[in-house]
Design an enzyme around this catalytic site. Sequence first.
Site, PDB file in Angstrom:
ATOM      1  N   ASP A   5       0.809  -1.223   0.000  1.00 22.40           N
ATOM      2  CA  ASP A   5       0.000   0.000   0.000  1.00 22.40           C
ATOM      3  C   ASP A   5       0.843   1.274   0.000  1.00 22.40           C
ATOM      4  OD1 ASP A   5      -2.226  -1.658   0.129  1.00 22.40           O
ATOM      5  OD2 ASP A   5      -2.236  -1.662   2.318  1.00 22.40           O
ATOM      6  N   LYS A  64       1.733   2.153  -5.186  1.00 22.34           N
ATOM      7  CA  LYS A  64       2.264   1.621  -6.453  1.00 22.34           C
ATOM      8  C   LYS A  64       1.329   1.917  -7.630  1.00 22.34           C
ATOM      9  CE  LYS A  64       2.283  -2.364  -4.373  1.00 22.34           C
ATOM     10  NZ  LYS A  64       2.081  -1.987  -2.969  1.00 22.34           N
ATOM     11  N   GLY A 105      -4.638  -4.179  -3.767  1.00 20.58           N
ATOM     12  CA  GLY A 105      -5.631  -3.136  -4.029  1.00 20.58           C
ATOM     13  C   GLY A 105      -4.848  -1.895  -4.408  1.00 20.58           C
ATOM     14  N   HIS A 106      -4.826  -1.581  -5.694  1.00 18.32           N
ATOM     15  CA  HIS A 106      -4.022  -0.458  -6.179  1.00 18.32           C
ATOM     16  C   HIS A 106      -4.957   0.683  -6.578  1.00 18.32           C
ATOM     17  CE1 HIS A 106      -0.460  -3.337  -7.219  1.00 18.32           C
ATOM     18  NE2 HIS A 106      -0.788  -3.333  -5.954  1.00 18.32           N
ATOM     19  N   GLN A 113       1.922  -5.986  -3.275  1.00 18.23           N
ATOM     20  CA  GLN A 113       2.400  -6.109  -1.890  1.00 18.23           C
ATOM     21  C   GLN A 113       3.690  -5.302  -1.713  1.00 18.23           C
ATOM     22  OE1 GLN A 113       1.333  -9.443  -3.462  1.00 18.23           O
ATOM     23  NE2 GLN A 113      -0.552  -8.454  -2.868  1.00 18.23           N
TER      24      GLN A 113
END
Length: 424
Positions: free
Chosen positions: A16, A19, A43-44, A225
């Site tokens: 988080d 990215k 979750g981007h 990650q």
Amino acid sequence: MNTGKVDVLLGLQWGDEGKGKVVDVLTPKYDVIARFQGGPNAGHTLEFENQKYVLRSIPSGIFQGGKLNIIGNGVVLAPDLFMKEAQELEKSGHELKSRIHISKKAHLIMPTHRILDQAYEAARGKGKVGTTGKGIGPTYTDKTSRNGLRVGDILDRFDEKYQAHKERHLKMLKALNYSDFDITETEKEWMEGVEYLKQFKLVDSEHEINRLLRQQKTILCEGAQGTMLDVDFGSYPFVTSSNTICAGACIGLGLGPRMIGNVYGIMKAYCTRVGSGPFPTELFDETGKQLRDLGHEYGAVTGRERRCGWVDLIQLRYSVMVNGVTHLILMKSDVLDAMKTIKACVGYKLPDGTTTKELPFDLEGVEPIYQELEGWQTDMTKMTSEDEFPAAFKKYLQFIEEFLETPIKIVSIGPDRAQTVIRK
Ligand code: GDP
Ligand code: IMO
Ligand code: MG
């Protein structure tokens, strides 16, 4: 032989870091964006033109200029979740089918993998990892134990293969005494997802990527990650089940190591972690709460509160080392804009009383040694050039660059695509 180039962008902390935002910002500079590991545990978040998107399995290069996006062999894919994610984007007008290629060697996350994920977590009790519950661990375990089901398998006698894997999983669940589940509905959606996947180009992505490189194309590999969640180098066992580090891009896409050029390491100006496991600089006080509130630190996938703390330069120096980071990207410094002073961890006190400047085997019980730095107390969120940066912030950047012996190439000062300063 003359070839195109491959750069890698990855997280240096516990995920988080931002990215997704930076991949989107950099996409215009590349021909191809490729995901190399992880799955819907990611979750981007991307924000631009007052729109916000959270991507899980789809690479973050999907919004800028019709670029090819590849889901590599190192990724684990849940067809039902992929379908939902892709259909949402299609609904908002983004054409995906010609622009996403999926490796036939990527492994499939089955509904029973997700149940196994829950069952293993329940069995661990207090020692649970705090996984995202997406079946990541069981799917990678099946891969390494040579029991996996791959995307390419959907093209031939799939039902037969699926049933055999499912039966095996059901036996495992029985052995774990885990019976409180019903996958009938999920299985139906999952099978629809499998049919949906067939509308995409399923490719031998290692061949495709190397062919594109011979054609002088440029590729940006998008990590998921972060380094401290790497299965080998992270805070084991509180990690994910893939190699999140730079070498993971070689494995997860079929790239020779000599093809890798720049390695962009993304770090927050502070630090967060979701799930269990040691976190030396974690704050349990008002400052921790302030970081969570100002930084909106709630999981993009699970909505869980992210644990917050000061930046840890010992941990980051280790991440720079194992990834061979060539450039740093500093995110979310705006969250610290109002602070009078800022702390950075520059050493550890170990449980036996000794001190170290190297990341130890075990982070449990490690206490941070801090250096206090002057805050800049300036709203930087509308700045467009580094020339506008206040002197105290410039000093802070220099301090990090010197400690990590790596230049900071990009400074992000807000969630929007436009709130990004590229340094000279
Ligand atoms: P990722 O998983 O590494 O892509 O990061 P996430 O999307 O999970 O979390 C990063 C969060 O910070 C998202 O909500 C972003 O919109 C937000 N964000 C990214 N860069 C910045 C920044 O520079 N400042 C602020 N305030 N928020 C940012
Ligand atoms: P992005 O790509 C933050 C964490 C989980 C848990 C551990 C193992 O958005 O940075 P898993 O479901 O992978 O078996 O969970 O890893 N985790 C993440 N934390 N960001 C992520 O992805 C994460 N993906 C997994 O919270 O502690
Ligand atoms: Mg995330």
